[in-house]
Design an enzyme around this catalytic site. Structure first.
Site, PDB file in Angstrom:
ATOM      1  N   GLU A   1       0.847  -1.182   0.000  1.00  0.00           N
ATOM      2  CA  GLU A   1       0.000   0.000   0.000  1.00  0.00           C
ATOM      3  C   GLU A   1       0.888   1.239   0.000  1.00  0.00           C
ATOM      4  OE1 GLU A   1      -2.232  -0.854   3.570  1.00  0.00           O
ATOM      5  OE2 GLU A   1      -0.893   0.306   4.821  1.00  0.00           O
TER       6      GLU A   1
ATOM      7  N   HIS B   1      -4.143   3.211   8.335  1.00  0.00           N
ATOM      8  CA  HIS B   1      -2.890   2.708   8.910  1.00  0.00           C
ATOM      9  C   HIS B   1      -1.914   3.860   9.161  1.00  0.00           C
ATOM     10  CE1 HIS B   1      -3.635  -1.369   6.738  1.00  0.00           C
ATOM     11  NE2 HIS B   1      -4.238  -1.325   7.905  1.00  0.00           N
TER      12      HIS B   1
END
Lengths: 295, 394
Positions: A212, A250
């Site tokens: 990511e 995150h």
């Protein structure tokens, strides 16, 4: 074969009396993991469904021979719990806890470098854990969507990992081991550690890598793949549509730029991995079918 | 968490890093009073600088930083800057409203440098980054003359050593008389970084004055969100005017939300899957209106809160719910979605994709609810469907 966890893994659960710790200690045990001890300071001598609870990790290891730890300790105390596990010489620590201060993780990572004389692996923090289907699960990955097979999975995400596992299982493609390395900027295990282990594992025939935005771990993995990985690697990178400067859930998922160097955009990562020979799929719905075309 | 320049400087000052004398003002009167105190004959300064306090760089380019050589000029500058809608390369076209200005002594600049501490993610250690070219964006320096950036890394077991700081100081070409001050400054910065749980500490420029001393002319500090729980005094620095109110509201109810420009609202469990859902909407020809992670559990309360937040955005034409039920079973999640949708009276169609444990039962309940909930099986199919219904081709 598979990697890092199997039928011989004996798990102590740190924070076993908290709500998550209890729930997942039971779930892992029900899956078939050898959950043989728990630790909650001050509750030594009691038990959870017959799993003996100790005051210290050292005490649990001495009495039960645990060789792995699963950490569910709250963020403020989690680094201390990991350091305690390192000190008691377990060989694997899986930390599920989210929100550990980065400064604490920097100290933990330094402590791992010395490893107090032994080789210890930390997976996480802020991760779903690890599972070798049919043998051992440490963490929160739903066991019922997994099946044993020949695909290794490594991912920075939680539910997106489940999505990938599910796609594979539905296509009749099982997994050797699935590892969630977590979404924090400083973690114990990175893509390269997993790629190295899957490359060496004879049972693993292909690898799924899910990255990511944020940081440069995917670019470093690309360099490693180019140099050392001969097995096919299918990659998906989340966050093509993520705006710069915004943290996407995150702690580590942010397109940054600035003083630290690389921007961490999905496009940069995908092109690095393509150049390294990995099969990059733009659609998260096609992770499974892409593996299927290869195997 | 970002803070203002004046707050960053307050932190630096506490750790012995020299900053210009100055105070924060929220009104023209306050600014004028501070300027009078600083300027001769009351004070010692020949000039003052009026600096707009917003969470974005490039303030000078937008007219947010002004020099004044008299109290009258300072008053005029404060009048111009306070309340202005300041547009900089980092604010976007709308800009930010200036509510406070920092009034500081002017500094006689001999040379500008760059100095920062931040995390090197690849090494898991703090990096000190310095450059003899300060005053401009470090990205620009990196592009133009990469060799001018000097880095050193701090071993967390032993901390920053004086020899490392000296090495950087000499590397910057500082005069020998200023190197000791630089060492003290960098040690202070490092201590501040560690004790306050920072994620970036940047002084740009770090100025060598004509008098030969060092001073932090501008400062930028961001804090590690995960460390804030142990620093309530820093949390109190949060400026709600600088935050997206909807994002803050989402945070209070335990949701991760980031607003975007598109028309398709997204509700997903897990950050990675949430990003992937945005990406696949784009691949199908749509644009996501937001990032939203309802968390692993996706309880009725959270789904209801998430619906409310998504629906507040008038751009939203359709919603895609993408939940992977692992621990939480899909039939339970479906009940939550139905309860929330009933309570809120949906103004837009909602495509729901449930996958994982008990997914089929979940879909059956959604289909039988009599509400505008459209259950779709596949990931790509769900994305295509929501893009179609958002365009009115449902």
């Amino acid at each position: 074969m598979a990697i890092w966890v199997d039928n011989d893994t004996r798990v102590v659960v740190q924070g076993i009396t908290g709500s998550h710790g209890q729930f997942h200690a039971r779930a892992c045990k029900a899956y078939g993991t050898q959950v043989i001890a728990g630790v909650t300071p001050g509750k030594g001598g009691s038990d959870l469904d017959g799993i003996p609870i100790f005051d210290t990790v050292a005490g649990a290891v001495a009495k039960t021979g645990a060789n792995a730890s699963m950490v569910f300790v709250p963020a403020a105390f989690a680094a201390d719990a990991i350091l305690e596990a390192i000190d008691s010489k377990v060989s694997l620590i899986v930390c599920i806890t989210e929100g550990i201060p980065v400064a604490d993780m920097i100290r933990v990572r330094r402590a791992m470098e010395n490893g107090s004389g032994t080789r210890v692996r930390l997976i996480g923090p802020n991760c779903p854990g690890i599972i070798t289907p049919g043998e051992c699960k440490i963490g929160i990955i739903p066991g019922q969507i997994c099946a044993r097979g020949s695909v290794g999975i490594v991912s920075r995400s939680g539910t997106l990992t489940y999505e990938a596992i599910d796609q594979l299982t539905r296509l009749g493609l099982g997994q050797t081991t699935c590892v969630g390395i977590g979404g924090d900027p400083v973690a114990g295990t990175d893509f390269i550690d997993c790629l190295k282990a899957f490359q060496a594992d004879q049972e693993t025939k292909a690898i799924v890598m899910i990255g990511e935005i944020g940081g440069t771990a995917e670019e470093e993995a690309a360099a490693y793949i180019k140099a050392y990985v001969t097995k096919p690697v299918v990659v998906y990178i989340a966050g093509v549509t993520a705006p710069p400067g915004k943290r996407m859930g995150h702690a580590g998922a942010i397109i940054a730029g600035g003083a630290s160097g690389g921007m961490g955009t999905a496009k940069e990562k995908m092109s690095a991995l393509r150049a390294a020979g990995a099969r990059v799929t733009e659609s998260p719905a096609e992770i499974g079918v892409t593996i299927k075309t290869i195997l | 968490m970002k803070v203002h320049e004046y707050q960053a400087k307050e932190l630096l000052k506490k750790y012995g890093v020299p900053v210009p004398n100055g105070k924060i003002a929220a009104s023209v009167d306050e600014a004028t009073t501070i300027a009078r105190e600083l300027l001769k004959p009351t004070g010692t300064a020949d000039s003052v600088v009026i600096k707009a306090q917003i969470h974005a760089g490039g303030r000078g380019k937008g007219g947010g930083i002004r020099l004044a050589k008299s109290v009258e000029e300072a008053m005029a500058a404060a009048q111009a800057v306070l309340g202005m809608q300041l547009v900089t390369p980092q604010t976007g076209p709308v800009g930010r409203k200036v509510k406070k200005v920092l009034v500081e002594e002017g500094t006689a600049i001999a040379k500008e440098h760059y100095l920062a501490i931040t995390l090197d993610r690849a090494r898991g250690r703090l990096a000190v980054i310095s450059s003899a070219e300060g005053g401009m964006e470090i990205e620009e320096v990196a592009k133009r003359s990469h060799e001018k950036i000097v880095r050193t890394w701090i071993d967390p077991a032993v901390g920053l050593q004086s020899y490392q700081a000296r090495g950087l100081g000499f590397g910057l070409g500082l005069p020998v008389t200023a190197v000791n001050a630089f060492v003290k400054c960098l040690r202070g910065l490092h201590k501040a970084y560690m004790e306050a749980d920072c994620s970036l500490l940047e002084i740009n420029p770090l100025v060598l004055t004509k008098g030969g001393s060092l001073i932090a002319l501008d400062a930028k500090v961001t804090f590690d969100d995960s460390g804030l729980f142990r620093h309530p005094e820093i949390e109190a620095w949060r400026d709600l005017d600088e935050e997206d109110p909807v994002e803050m509201e989402a945070k209070e109810v335990g949701l991760n939300y980031v607003s975007l420009q598109g028309t398709i609202g997204c509700m997903v469990n897990g950050a990675g899957l949430a990003m992937a859902t945005m990406d696949i909407i784009k691949l199908c020809g749509g644009e996501p209106a937001n990032f939203l992670d309802v968390g692993g559990g996706a309880t009725t309360e959270q789904v209801t809160s998430a619906f409310k937040i998504i629906l507040r955005d008038p751009k939203v034409r359709a919603i895609l719910i993408n939940i992977f039920g692992g621990i939480m079973k899909c039939d339970v999640i479906a009940d939550g979605i139905i309860a929330a949708a009933k309570e809120l009276q949906m103004r837009v169609p909602v495509v729901v994709r449930l996958q994982g444990t008990n997914a089929e039962e979940g879909r059956r309940r959604l289909a039988g609810s009599g509400l505008p909930l459209i259950p779709v099986d596949g990931f790509a199919q769900a994305a295509q469907r929501v893009v179609d219904v958002a365009k009115g081709n449902g």
